[in-house]
Write a protein that holds these residues in place. Structure first.
Motif, PDB file in Angstrom:
ATOM      1  N   ILE A  72      15.496 -12.949  18.785  1.00 20.99           N
ATOM      2  CA  ILE A  72      15.426 -14.091  17.876  1.00 20.99           C
ATOM      3  C   ILE A  72      15.104 -13.693  16.436  1.00 20.99           C
ATOM      4  CG2 ILE A  72      13.014 -14.597  18.482  1.00 20.99           C
ATOM      5  CD1 ILE A  72      13.689 -17.590  18.142  1.00 20.99           C
ATOM      6  N   GLN A  73      14.197 -12.721  16.233  1.00 24.78           N
ATOM      7  CA  GLN A  73      13.863 -12.333  14.873  1.00 24.78           C
ATOM      8  C   GLN A  73      15.067 -11.699  14.163  1.00 24.78           C
ATOM      9  OE1 GLN A  73      10.972  -9.427  12.183  1.00 24.78           O
ATOM     10  NE2 GLN A  73      10.956  -9.254  14.399  1.00 24.78           N
ATOM     11  N   ALA A  74      15.701 -10.746  14.832  1.00 25.57           N
ATOM     12  CA  ALA A  74      16.855 -10.073  14.240  1.00 25.57           C
ATOM     13  C   ALA A  74      18.005 -11.046  14.007  1.00 25.57           C
ATOM     14  CB  ALA A  74      17.309  -8.922  15.140  1.00 25.57           C
ATOM     15  N   ASP A  75      18.223 -11.937  14.977  1.00 26.90           N
ATOM     16  CA  ASP A  75      19.283 -12.933  14.824  1.00 26.90           C
ATOM     17  C   ASP A  75      19.009 -13.840  13.621  1.00 26.90           C
ATOM     18  OD1 ASP A  75      20.355 -11.885  17.129  1.00 26.90           O
ATOM     19  OD2 ASP A  75      19.823 -13.576  18.405  1.00 26.90           O
ATOM     20  N   PHE A  76      17.754 -14.190  13.435  1.00 25.50           N
ATOM     21  CA  PHE A  76      17.380 -15.082  12.333  1.00 25.50           C
ATOM     22  C   PHE A  76      17.655 -14.426  10.982  1.00 25.50           C
ATOM     23  CE2 PHE A  76      14.006 -16.473   9.327  1.00 25.50           C
ATOM     24  CZ  PHE A  76      14.422 -17.784   9.155  1.00 25.50           C
ATOM     25  N   VAL A  77      17.268 -13.170  10.831  1.00 27.05           N
ATOM     26  CA  VAL A  77      17.499 -12.478   9.556  1.00 27.05           C
ATOM     27  C   VAL A  77      18.992 -12.342   9.291  1.00 27.05           C
ATOM     28  CG1 VAL A  77      17.199 -10.319   8.298  1.00 27.05           C
ATOM     29  CG2 VAL A  77      15.299 -11.261   9.620  1.00 27.05           C
ATOM     30  N   THR A  78      19.743 -11.986  10.332  1.00 28.96           N
ATOM     31  CA  THR A  78      21.185 -11.838  10.171  1.00 28.96           C
ATOM     32  C   THR A  78      21.841 -13.174   9.819  1.00 28.96           C
ATOM     33  OG1 THR A  78      21.182 -10.038  11.792  1.00 28.96           O
ATOM     34  CG2 THR A  78      23.303 -11.037  11.274  1.00 28.96           C
ATOM     35  N   ALA A  79      21.423 -14.237  10.504  1.00 26.51           N
ATOM     36  CA  ALA A  79      21.975 -15.563  10.216  1.00 26.51           C
ATOM     37  C   ALA A  79      21.600 -16.010   8.809  1.00 26.51           C
ATOM     38  CB  ALA A  79      21.474 -16.572  11.249  1.00 26.51           C
ATOM     39  N   HIS A  80      20.380 -15.692   8.394  1.00 24.20           N
ATOM     40  CA  HIS A  80      19.945 -16.026   7.027  1.00 24.20           C
ATOM     41  C   HIS A  80      20.847 -15.349   6.003  1.00 24.20           C
ATOM     42  CE1 HIS A  80      17.535 -16.250   3.381  1.00 24.20           C
ATOM     43  NE2 HIS A  80      17.552 -14.931   3.328  1.00 24.20           N
ATOM     44  N   GLY A  82      23.830 -14.499   6.370  1.00 24.93           N
ATOM     45  CA  GLY A  82      25.167 -15.085   6.420  1.00 24.93           C
ATOM     46  C   GLY A  82      25.191 -16.560   6.055  1.00 24.93           C
ATOM     47  N   GLY A  83      24.035 -17.117   5.706  1.00 27.36           N
ATOM     48  CA  GLY A  83      23.974 -18.522   5.326  1.00 27.36           C
ATOM     49  C   GLY A  83      24.125 -19.484   6.482  1.00 27.36           C
ATOM     50  N   SER A  84      23.846 -19.014   7.713  1.00 24.53           N
ATOM     51  CA  SER A  84      24.047 -19.870   8.885  1.00 24.53           C
ATOM     52  C   SER A  84      22.783 -20.053   9.702  1.00 24.53           C
ATOM     53  CB  SER A  84      25.136 -19.265   9.787  1.00 24.53           C
ATOM     54  OG  SER A  84      24.748 -17.977  10.239  1.00 24.53           O
ATOM     55  N   GLY A  85      21.624 -19.835   9.084  1.00 25.19           N
ATOM     56  CA  GLY A  85      20.373 -19.910   9.819  1.00 25.19           C
ATOM     57  C   GLY A  85      19.868 -21.325  10.043  1.00 25.19           C
ATOM     58  N   VAL A 100       9.505 -11.942   5.034  1.00 28.65           N
ATOM     59  CA  VAL A 100       9.279 -12.099   3.596  1.00 28.65           C
ATOM     60  C   VAL A 100      10.066 -11.044   2.827  1.00 28.65           C
ATOM     61  CG1 VAL A 100       7.550 -11.951   1.754  1.00 28.65           C
ATOM     62  CG2 VAL A 100       7.018 -13.184   3.866  1.00 28.65           C
ATOM     63  N   GLN A 101      10.052  -9.821   3.317  1.00 28.34           N
ATOM     64  CA  GLN A 101      10.787  -8.735   2.668  1.00 28.34           C
ATOM     65  C   GLN A 101      12.276  -9.060   2.572  1.00 28.34           C
ATOM     66  OE1 GLN A 101      11.093  -4.791   4.693  1.00 28.34           O
ATOM     67  NE2 GLN A 101       9.992  -4.033   2.907  1.00 28.34           N
ATOM     68  N   ASN A 102      12.786  -9.779   3.586  1.00 28.16           N
ATOM     69  CA  ASN A 102      14.201 -10.163   3.603  1.00 28.16           C
ATOM     70  C   ASN A 102      14.447 -11.523   2.950  1.00 28.16           C
ATOM     71  OD1 ASN A 102      16.090  -8.249   5.352  1.00 28.16           O
ATOM     72  ND2 ASN A 102      14.058  -8.217   6.296  1.00 28.16           N
ATOM     73  N   GLY A 103      13.389 -12.117   2.377  1.00 23.07           N
ATOM     74  CA  GLY A 103      13.542 -13.406   1.706  1.00 23.07           C
ATOM     75  C   GLY A 103      13.969 -14.522   2.631  1.00 23.07           C
ATOM     76  N   ALA A 104      13.583 -14.432   3.917  1.00 19.38           N
ATOM     77  CA  ALA A 104      14.098 -15.361   4.919  1.00 19.38           C
ATOM     78  C   ALA A 104      13.205 -16.570   5.169  1.00 19.38           C
ATOM     79  CB  ALA A 104      14.336 -14.622   6.237  1.00 19.38           C
ATOM     80  N   PHE A 302       5.087 -21.581  13.391  1.00 19.14           N
ATOM     81  CA  PHE A 302       6.323 -22.208  12.926  1.00 19.14           C
ATOM     82  C   PHE A 302       6.539 -21.792  11.473  1.00 19.14           C
ATOM     83  CE2 PHE A 302       5.404 -24.649  16.591  1.00 19.14           C
ATOM     84  CZ  PHE A 302       6.549 -25.349  16.966  1.00 19.14           C
ATOM     85  N   PHE A 303       7.776 -21.413  11.151  1.00 19.05           N
ATOM     86  CA  PHE A 303       8.124 -20.977   9.803  1.00 19.05           C
ATOM     87  C   PHE A 303       9.234 -21.851   9.227  1.00 19.05           C
ATOM     88  CE2 PHE A 303       7.075 -17.174  12.375  1.00 19.05           C
ATOM     89  CZ  PHE A 303       5.918 -16.780  11.733  1.00 19.05           C
ATOM     90  N   VAL A 304       9.194 -22.027   7.903  1.00 14.62           N
ATOM     91  CA  VAL A 304      10.247 -22.762   7.207  1.00 14.62           C
ATOM     92  C   VAL A 304      11.238 -21.755   6.631  1.00 14.62           C
ATOM     93  CG1 VAL A 304      10.798 -24.289   5.274  1.00 14.62           C
ATOM     94  CG2 VAL A 304       8.733 -24.692   6.634  1.00 14.62           C
ATOM     95  N   ALA A 305      12.500 -21.879   7.020  1.00 19.38           N
ATOM     96  CA  ALA A 305      13.530 -20.956   6.551  1.00 19.38           C
ATOM     97  C   ALA A 305      13.803 -21.180   5.066  1.00 19.38           C
ATOM     98  CB  ALA A 305      14.809 -21.151   7.345  1.00 19.38           C
TER      99      ALA A 305
END
Length: 410
Positions: A72-80, A82-85, A100-104, A302-305
């Motif tokens: 889930i973490q890796a998928d979230f960064v990748t989706a972020h 790609g603008g599809s998170g 945070v480092q990935n600005g996600a 819980f985090f806000v994208a």
């Protein structure tokens, strides 16, 4: 079971995986005019009625999407990227540095009265670089579960535990002195109480109270001394720490009565109870004459994208619904771990002695470092621990691990 931060997936394959998880090939994971929450399988069903209620109150559709816990973490960064998170992510606090480092993810604006209603350690865990990045809802830490039919009294020290465990083994009552997952590649998470009791540390603490990556404790004299103490209880010493015991067999060793002691977290309680073992819960003991053990504390939040197209609603859900006692209670009932909301934790503790026991066992715990540099520690440090437990020279093993960690950190 506690999952360490996953390494990031890369390339088009990862993007395809993220899109598949997000909704079967859609270009975006966010329905127009709606909101999407990503959660692991255990949390998804619990969140659905609350998400539906929130959607009805705000005139939108809220989808809760189930994503595998180990991706889930890796998928979230990748989706972020790609603008599809999603709009909201549910996950572990030690992801924060990477996210945070990935600005996600974005900081969360939580009113002070709501911050005060949460466990202090949980708030500390979700605070990064002086800002709150998640709203915590559950906590976890290691404790010692013992078979009270075999070991009626909680051991005060590792030496006490080993004495009883060795006697039981000599008498043929058990096969192993201790159920502690080590494995052939080590397990720093489960070894942390022993490492810290022996005087070792991973990262120092900066002026702001956060882990300081410039102060690496691995490789320093204190870490060598800690490994020397651990070696005394390894395979060529007392035989309490063994590489043959890992995450696949440690639980069954205890539930089948093959060991009287089990170092684990609240995630193992259901299996222990189902097996009908008479058990007691106490803090993981430290070495005689050593420091008080400091187990890792993990926090779920819980985090806000940052890429949310519905950020106002996402913030509303995270700051108001997640801090609601009803949701906190439902999340606890689905996965019984100490709640981060004090009001619910107190109520649950009165009704469930096990929760109170785990909370007490983690009283001296510290949040697992959420800094990105922590990812460089797990593999070399774990392998060094396994090598020392197997009989390798502590100084050589620790210094080699330190060199590998420093090279990775850069």
């Amino acid at each position: 079971m506690r999952i360490r931060s996953a390494g990031l997936l890369a390339g088009t394959a990862a993007l395809a995986l993220a899109t598949a998880c997000a909704g079967g090939g859609q270009e975006t994971d966010q329905p127009q005019g709606g909101m999407v929450i990503w959660a692991d399988p255990e949390r998804t069903a619990v969140l659905e009625p609350f998400a539906e209620e929130f959607g009805e109150a705000n005139g939108i559709k809220v989808d809760v999407r189930e994503v595998a816990v180990d991706t889930i973490q890796a998928d979230f960064v990748t989706a972020h990227e790609g603008g599809s998170g999603p709009d909201v992510l549910v996950g572990a606090h030690d992801w924060i540095g990477n996210l945070v480092q990935n600005g996600a993810i974005d900081p969360v604006q939580l009113p002070q009265e709501k911050v005060d209603a949460l466990n202090d350690v949980a708030v500390e865990a979700t605070t990064y670089d002086g800002r709150l990045y998640g709203v915590p809802y559950a906590m976890e830490n290691l404790a010692l579960i013992r078979n009270t039919a075999l070991a009626p009294e909680a051991p005060e020290t590792v030496e006490d535990l080993v004495e009883t465990g060795s006697r039981l083994k000599d008498e043929g009552e058990v096969q192993e002195i201790l159920g502690l997952q080590v494995s052939q590649t080590g397990d720093p998470y489960h070894m942390q109480p022993f490492y810290t009791s022996a005087g070792g540390y991973l990262f120092g603490t900066g002026d702001n109270g956060a882990p300081d990556p410039s102060d690496l404790g691995v490789g320093k004299p204190a870490s060598v001394e800690a490994f020397e103490r651990i070696a005394e209880f390894g395979e060529e010493g007392e035989g309490a720490f063994k590489r043959s015991i890992d995450g696949d067999n440690v639980g069954s060793l205890f539930t089948q009565g093959k060991t009287a002691y089990f170092v684990t977290g609240p995630w193992s309680l259901a299996a222990v109870q189902e097996a009908g073992v008479e058990y007691g819960i106490s803090p993981v003991p430290g070495f005689e004459g050593g420091e008080e053990p400091v187990p890792f504390v993990g926090v779920q939040a819980f985090f806000v994208a940052s890429g949310s197209k519905n950020k106002v609603l996402a913030e509303e859900f995270v700051t108001n619904y997640v801090t609601d006692p009803e949701l906190a209670t439902a999340l606890y009932e689905a996965d019984p771990r100490p709640p981060a909301l004090n009001e619910v934790a107190e109520k649950v503790g009165e009704e469930d002695a096990d929760v109170g026991a785990f909370t007490d066992a983690g009283a001296n715990g510290r949040p697992m470092p959420a800094i990105p540099e922590m990812d460089a520690v797990w593999d070399p440090f774990g392998k060094a621990q396994a090598a020392v437990i197997g009989g390798a020279d502590p100084k050589e093993a620790v210094e080699s691990a330190a060199e590998a960690i420093r090279e990775e950190i850069g």
